[in-house]
Design a protein around this motif. Structure first.
Motif, PDB file in Angstrom:
ATOM      1  N   ASP A  35       0.684  -1.206   0.072  1.00 31.27           N
ATOM      2  CA  ASP A  35      -0.055  -0.211  -0.008  1.00 31.27           C
ATOM      3  C   ASP A  35       0.780   1.220  -0.038  1.00 31.27           C
ATOM      4  OD1 ASP A  35      -1.488   2.163   1.682  1.00 31.27           O
ATOM      5  OD2 ASP A  35      -2.969   0.704   0.777  1.00 31.27           O
ATOM      6  N   LYS A  36       0.737   2.332  -0.801  1.00 32.84           N
ATOM      7  CA  LYS A  36       1.468   3.340  -1.004  1.00 32.84           C
ATOM      8  C   LYS A  36       1.395   4.375   0.189  1.00 32.84           C
ATOM      9  CE  LYS A  36       1.200   3.540  -6.071  1.00 32.84           C
ATOM     10  NZ  LYS A  36       0.869   4.104  -7.146  1.00 32.84           N
ATOM     11  N   GLN A  37       0.224   4.193   0.852  1.00 30.84           N
ATOM     12  CA  GLN A  37       0.122   5.012   1.933  1.00 30.84           C
ATOM     13  C   GLN A  37       0.907   4.343   3.561  1.00 30.84           C
ATOM     14  OE1 GLN A  37      -0.990   8.283   1.811  1.00 30.84           O
ATOM     15  NE2 GLN A  37      -1.370   7.848  -0.438  1.00 30.84           N
ATOM     16  N   THR A  38       0.566   3.107   3.405  1.00 33.28           N
ATOM     17  CA  THR A  38       1.086   2.534   4.768  1.00 33.28           C
ATOM     18  C   THR A  38       2.294   1.559   4.636  1.00 33.28           C
ATOM     19  OG1 THR A  38      -0.425   0.531   4.393  1.00 33.28           O
ATOM     20  CG2 THR A  38      -1.507   2.519   5.408  1.00 33.28           C
ATOM     21  N   SER A  39       2.510   1.163   3.389  1.00 33.18           N
ATOM     22  CA  SER A  39       3.561   0.319   3.255  1.00 33.18           C
ATOM     23  C   SER A  39       3.275  -1.097   3.511  1.00 33.18           C
ATOM     24  CB  SER A  39       5.075   0.746   3.626  1.00 33.18           C
ATOM     25  OG  SER A  39       5.499   1.861   3.226  1.00 33.18           O
ATOM     26  N   LEU A  40       2.242  -1.288   3.980  1.00 32.20           N
ATOM     27  CA  LEU A  40       1.649  -2.739   4.477  1.00 32.20           C
ATOM     28  C   LEU A  40       1.053  -3.388   3.283  1.00 32.20           C
ATOM     29  CD1 LEU A  40      -0.067  -1.595   7.877  1.00 32.20           C
ATOM     30  CD2 LEU A  40       2.374  -2.619   7.505  1.00 32.20           C
ATOM     31  N   SER A  41       0.900  -4.447   3.535  1.00 31.52           N
ATOM     32  CA  SER A  41      -0.010  -5.387   2.310  1.00 31.52           C
ATOM     33  C   SER A  41      -1.179  -4.948   2.161  1.00 31.52           C
ATOM     34  CB  SER A  41       0.104  -7.001   2.890  1.00 31.52           C
ATOM     35  OG  SER A  41      -0.786  -6.973   4.339  1.00 31.52           O
ATOM     36  N   PRO A  42      -1.573  -4.958   0.961  1.00 28.01           N
ATOM     37  CA  PRO A  42      -3.114  -4.633   0.393  1.00 28.01           C
ATOM     38  C   PRO A  42      -4.125  -5.551   1.063  1.00 28.01           C
ATOM     39  CG  PRO A  42      -1.786  -5.909  -1.318  1.00 28.01           C
ATOM     40  CD  PRO A  42      -0.883  -5.665  -0.170  1.00 28.01           C
ATOM     41  N   GLU A  43      -5.389  -5.009   0.774  1.00 26.15           N
ATOM     42  CA  GLU A  43      -6.373  -5.931   1.444  1.00 26.15           C
ATOM     43  C   GLU A  43      -6.538  -7.079   0.737  1.00 26.15           C
ATOM     44  OE1 GLU A  43      -8.210  -5.439   4.109  1.00 26.15           O
ATOM     45  OE2 GLU A  43      -7.014  -3.787   4.506  1.00 26.15           O
ATOM     46  N   SER A  44      -6.221  -7.214  -0.467  1.00 24.75           N
ATOM     47  CA  SER A  44      -6.274  -8.542  -1.339  1.00 24.75           C
ATOM     48  C   SER A  44      -5.303  -9.458  -0.870  1.00 24.75           C
ATOM     49  CB  SER A  44      -5.916  -8.143  -2.753  1.00 24.75           C
ATOM     50  OG  SER A  44      -4.695  -7.430  -3.039  1.00 24.75           O
ATOM     51  N   TYR A  45      -4.246  -8.959  -0.394  1.00 25.82           N
ATOM     52  CA  TYR A  45      -3.265 -10.142   0.155  1.00 25.82           C
ATOM     53  C   TYR A  45      -3.859 -10.507   1.660  1.00 25.82           C
ATOM     54  CZ  TYR A  45       1.229 -12.430   0.986  1.00 25.82           C
ATOM     55  OH  TYR A  45       2.023 -13.445   1.025  1.00 25.82           O
ATOM     56  N   LYS A  46      -4.109  -9.538   2.328  1.00 21.31           N
ATOM     57  CA  LYS A  46      -4.601  -9.918   3.682  1.00 21.31           C
ATOM     58  C   LYS A  46      -5.988 -10.943   3.523  1.00 21.31           C
ATOM     59  CE  LYS A  46      -3.076  -5.602   5.765  1.00 21.31           C
ATOM     60  NZ  LYS A  46      -3.739  -4.070   6.308  1.00 21.31           N
ATOM     61  N   GLU A  47      -6.496 -10.741   2.808  1.00 25.59           N
ATOM     62  CA  GLU A  47      -7.773 -11.675   2.609  1.00 25.59           C
ATOM     63  C   GLU A  47      -7.300 -13.089   2.320  1.00 25.59           C
ATOM     64  OE1 GLU A  47     -10.230  -9.777  -0.407  1.00 25.59           O
ATOM     65  OE2 GLU A  47     -10.749  -8.394   0.991  1.00 25.59           O
ATOM     66  N   LEU A  48      -6.154 -13.582   1.565  1.00 22.18           N
ATOM     67  CA  LEU A  48      -5.654 -14.640   1.355  1.00 22.18           C
ATOM     68  C   LEU A  48      -5.765 -15.727   2.351  1.00 22.18           C
ATOM     69  CD1 LEU A  48      -2.747 -13.909  -0.849  1.00 22.18           C
ATOM     70  CD2 LEU A  48      -5.040 -14.862  -1.846  1.00 22.18           C
ATOM     71  N   HIS A  49      -5.391 -15.326   3.726  1.00 19.44           N
ATOM     72  CA  HIS A  49      -5.256 -16.346   4.888  1.00 19.44           C
ATOM     73  C   HIS A  49      -5.843 -15.645   6.103  1.00 19.44           C
ATOM     74  CE1 HIS A  49      -3.139 -18.766   8.030  1.00 19.44           C
ATOM     75  NE2 HIS A  49      -3.341 -19.873   7.241  1.00 19.44           N
ATOM     76  N   PRO A  50      -6.100 -16.184   7.086  1.00 18.72           N
ATOM     77  CA  PRO A  50      -6.458 -15.399   8.181  1.00 18.72           C
ATOM     78  C   PRO A  50      -5.428 -14.765   8.827  1.00 18.72           C
ATOM     79  CG  PRO A  50      -7.705 -17.618   8.372  1.00 18.72           C
ATOM     80  CD  PRO A  50      -6.679 -17.582   7.078  1.00 18.72           C
ATOM     81  N   ILE A  51      -4.053 -15.234   8.802  1.00 22.39           N
ATOM     82  CA  ILE A  51      -2.885 -14.522   9.403  1.00 22.39           C
ATOM     83  C   ILE A  51      -2.532 -13.241   8.740  1.00 22.39           C
ATOM     84  CG2 ILE A  51      -1.232 -15.759   8.160  1.00 22.39           C
ATOM     85  CD1 ILE A  51      -1.106 -14.825  11.753  1.00 22.39           C
TER      86      ILE A  51
END
Length: 216
Positions: A35-51
């Motif tokens: 994510d350009k604002q947070t440098s964290l993984s995008p929502e599409s990645y977070k949705e792949l696995h509960p972790i």
């Protein structure tokens, strides 16, 4: 069924690609920008696995997270004894220790000490733990070509991320650890490593020198 590696750019999932390249395992690669604002993984990645964190792999109905779990899955299912040391090998204990030391001690210590505020007691504790870890690693590599001895193993694939890619986020010096630096240069010349890192983050220059120069 084909193995799919979900790689978040500039993350520890790059070593899953490397492990597969060293084992010559075919895989499908899907990459994700931070994510350009947070440098964290995008929502599409977070949705792949509960972790919701890198790395993540999929195979058929299986979706698996956590680096060590993924290493064990790939090595057990596809390794055919490669890149591991058997229990009767004289360096077996070293192999097991270093395979798990990175995620168990080294990276948590790096995460804690390099983001801790001045005077933070826990930060000081973790800094001491980091120093002991690097001292031990440097001593191990003084007399061994690879981290578990004279054979390249999966423990080496585990080792590189915190000493290279991670230093692009929070630079730290390895000037006190010449044998670690020599090791980084040796490992970076491996074909499997070069291919995997270019696939993971095309054109990215990972630091393998004692001091990180982010201006280059």
């Amino acid at each position: 069924m084909s193995l799919t590696i979900h790689h978040l750019h500039l993350s520890q999932s790059d070593r899953i690609l490397w492990l597969c390249e060293e084992l010559s395992i075919p895989y499908t690669l899907k990459t994700y920008n931070r994510d350009k604002q947070t440098s964290l993984s995008p929502e599409s990645y977070k949705e792949l696995h509960p972790i919701g964190t890198a790395p993540i792999i999929q195979e058929g109905s299986i979706t698996l997270g956590e680096t060590n779990a993924i290493f064990e899955y790939i090595l057990t299912k596809y390794g055919q004894g490669r890149l591991v040391l058997s229990p009767d090998h004289p360096n077996y204990a070293d192999y097991v220790f270093w395979l798990h030391h990175v995620q168990g001690t080294l990276q948590p210590a790096l995460n804690s000490t390099l983001t801790a505020s001045e005077g933070d007691m826990m930060g000081q504790v973790m800094k001491a733990r980091l120093n002991r870890s690097l001292d031990m690693m440097n001593s191990q590599l003084k007399t061994n070509e690879y981290i578990a001895g004279d054979e390249f193993t999966a423990a080496d694939c585990m080792m590189m991320f915190p000493l290279t890619t991670f230093r692009l986020f929070v630079p730290f010096s390895l000037e006190e650890y010449p044998f670690i630096v020599e090791y980084l240069h040796r490992i970076s010349e491996r074909e499997g490593y070069r291919v995997a890192m270019e696939k993971a983050d095309p054109g990215l220059a990972r630091p393998i020198t004692a001091v990180v120069n982010l201006n280059k």
